[in-house]
Each structure stands twice: as structure tokens, then as C-alpha cells.
Design an enzyme around this catalytic site. Sequence first.
Site, PDB file in Angstrom:
ATOM      1  N   GLY A 115     -16.811   1.783  -1.324  1.00  0.00           N
ATOM      2  CA  GLY A 115     -17.603   2.976  -1.078  1.00  0.00           C
ATOM      3  C   GLY A 115     -19.000   2.909  -1.666  1.00  0.00           C
TER       4      GLY A 115
ATOM      5  N   GLY B 112     -23.979   4.325  -0.181  1.00  0.00           N
ATOM      6  CA  GLY B 112     -25.205   4.869  -0.751  1.00  0.00           C
ATOM      7  C   GLY B 112     -25.046   6.158  -1.523  1.00  0.00           C
ATOM      8  N   LYS B 113     -23.828   6.689  -1.586  1.00  0.00           N
ATOM      9  CA  LYS B 113     -23.673   7.991  -2.261  1.00  0.00           C
ATOM     10  C   LYS B 113     -23.436   7.854  -3.759  1.00  0.00           C
ATOM     11  CE  LYS B 113     -18.690   8.707  -1.438  1.00  0.00           C
ATOM     12  NZ  LYS B 113     -17.693   9.616  -0.841  1.00  0.00           N
TER      13      LYS B 113
ATOM     14  N   LEU C 280     -21.395   0.878  -1.066  1.00  0.00           N
ATOM     15  CA  LEU C 280     -22.416   0.586  -0.062  1.00  0.00           C
ATOM     16  C   LEU C 280     -22.636   1.734   0.930  1.00  0.00           C
ATOM     17  CD1 LEU C 280     -21.568  -3.168   0.587  1.00  0.00           C
ATOM     18  CD2 LEU C 280     -23.466  -2.233  -0.759  1.00  0.00           C
TER      19      LEU C 280
ATOM     20  N   LEU D 117     -17.215  -2.205   2.348  1.00  0.00           N
ATOM     21  CA  LEU D 117     -18.135  -1.198   1.814  1.00  0.00           C
ATOM     22  C   LEU D 117     -18.116  -1.167   0.284  1.00  0.00           C
ATOM     23  CD1 LEU D 117     -17.523   1.713   4.357  1.00  0.00           C
ATOM     24  CD2 LEU D 117     -19.342  -0.016   4.371  1.00  0.00           C
ATOM     25  N   ALA D 118     -17.558  -2.220  -0.319  1.00  0.00           N
ATOM     26  CA  ALA D 118     -17.502  -2.312  -1.786  1.00  0.00           C
ATOM     27  C   ALA D 118     -16.909  -1.036  -2.393  1.00  0.00           C
ATOM     28  CB  ALA D 118     -18.888  -2.589  -2.360  1.00  0.00           C
TER      29      ALA D 118
ATOM     30  N   TYR E 194       0.846  -1.204   0.000  1.00  0.00           N
ATOM     31  CA  TYR E 194       0.000   0.000   0.000  1.00  0.00           C
ATOM     32  C   TYR E 194       0.874   1.243   0.000  1.00  0.00           C
ATOM     33  CZ  TYR E 194      -3.758  -3.149   1.627  1.00  0.00           C
ATOM     34  OH  TYR E 194      -4.677  -4.169   1.770  1.00  0.00           O
TER      35      TYR E 194
END
Length: 315
Positions: free
Chosen positions: A217, A221-222, A219, A214-215, A53
Site C-alpha cells: 500500500g 501514495g497515501k 506505493l 504496491l509495497a 491466507y
Amino acid sequence: MTPIALGRSGLTISPVVFGGNVFGWTLDEAGSFDMLDRMVQTGITTIDTADGYSRWVEGHEGGESETIIGKWFASRPGMRDKVQLITKVGTEVFGGGGLSKDWITTEVEHSLKRLQTDRIDLYFSHFPDDGTPHEETLAAYDTLIKAGKVRAIGASNFTAEQLTAAQSAAEANSLPAYDVIQPEYNLYSRERFEGPIADFAQAHNLGVIPYFALAAGFLTGKYRTEADLKGPRGERSIGRYMNEKGQAILAAMDSVAEDTGASHAAIALAWMRQRPGVTAPIASATSATQFEALIEGATLSLSDDAMNALTKASA
């Protein structure tokens, strides 16, 4: 926040693991320090990083996340003892890679130096290495464990067959076995964990700390339309979820959010925490608002009806 036993590893971790892939990528050093401080102050005490990373960023070579964490430890006396530290080896980085004895022995020293610590609580084989026998890899870890440089070992991105072969090699040669696995798993992507890998983990009492909780981001919802795919995360990872299945999942999450008042991110994390065999999901945050969703997700309890609705939508 109550610590959770991490399978048979002997470690305890927080109910959500902070994903350190953002350090040095979407968070600069100051922002990373802020998130790390918030993390410990609110009871999330487990950090997941890797030697690779964030090598995917132009101009980076890997080690950026570990380096920032190390600087944080150095600037916060006594903080290392309050944190469960996870890092990984095996990705192609710094002209090496794989799971050979020579590479593990070399690269662990580099990680320890970047992290400014004398020990790693959980050291993962980041990816399987079919060119190196499991016996060689596990023998290298055995040496590190006996030297006190590593407390427990895990396997990331392994198949059920590879986990079985590694377990057999450990038993046949009196070597340490993988105590923890790190698969990709979330409300959208379930097939890489559920089934043989989940069955193996439960049969052997392995800790399970899935990534992409959160996949990337999605998930939260944004991300609802193609127009929402902006920034490094949207452009790199989220487009693949923008389909009929993804929309069905968001609709189910919308309903649960309306009933509970919880954020979508917290709902996604709570769903994972309540799934069979999962110890704690990994998730990252780059702002105070995102971080609050992680705290919420670490404590939120979903009803059976909510769990069933989410699971059905994501089937």
C-alpha cells in the site's frame, strides 16, 4: 481487457491479478463477494490466493481466503469457468507444510474442497523446501496434472539456484517443470527479481506474476509520514518503506501523476507491467476507489520518460 499469455504455461491471465490475501482479513465475506463481482465485471479474471491466507490474523488458522472464494463460486453458477484460479501449498499450516509428496497430495484436496472446485489452474510451491528433493515435489505435481486437478505449476520465493535445480530435476526425470514464478517485486523492492531470477525467467519463457506490487500500500501514495501508519496494513508492513529511498520514489510518482492524471497505484502497476519479463502484477483492493486504481493500472501506458524517471528514483 486483453488476456496475456502466461509464459510457457499454456494459460492466459488478465493484465492485473487480484490478490486474494485480503479475503477474510481486511475484507469480510460480503465485501469479498463485492470485490470478486467487480473483478469479473471489469475484466480482471485472475485470482491469487493460498492455503495459508490469512493465518497471520489472530484467531485464524489459514484457509479463510480459499473458503470465501469457494462460497463465491458456489453462489455464482458458471463463474468458475470465467476465472483463472491460483493457489499455493507449502507454508506451515494445519499442522503440516513443506513440499513433500504426502503433504501436497493431502493439502491439494483440502484446497479443492475449500474452493469448491475440481481444478486449480496454477498451483504454486509457496516457499522452497530444502528438506524435500525437487524430484519428489515435481512427481507429486505430475500426478495432479495427469488427474486433471492442476493445469500448471509455479514457484514462489525461490532463488535462481533453486529454480535451476528444479528445472534440471524436471528435465532429467521427464517431470513437469515450474512454468511460472512469483517473486516479490515493486518500485521499491527490485533486488529480489532483477538479475539472475529475471534472467532465468526470460531464458526459459516463464510467466512472472510478482506479489507486493504496491509495497503493501505504500506505493498508493497515501502513506507519507509515521502518523499515516494506521490500520492492519500500516502497522504490519509499511513502516519499512518510510525512508529517503521511499520518499524519492513518491516524489517521482507525484511528478508522473501530475503529468498523466493517473493515480499512484495505477502508476506503480503500469511501471511493473512495462518492466522486462513481467507478465502481470498482483494487487488487491478493499474499496471501490482502490479497485478503480487496479483497472486503471491494467491499461495505463507510461512514456519512456516516465518509466526512466521512476526507475532512476527506485535504483
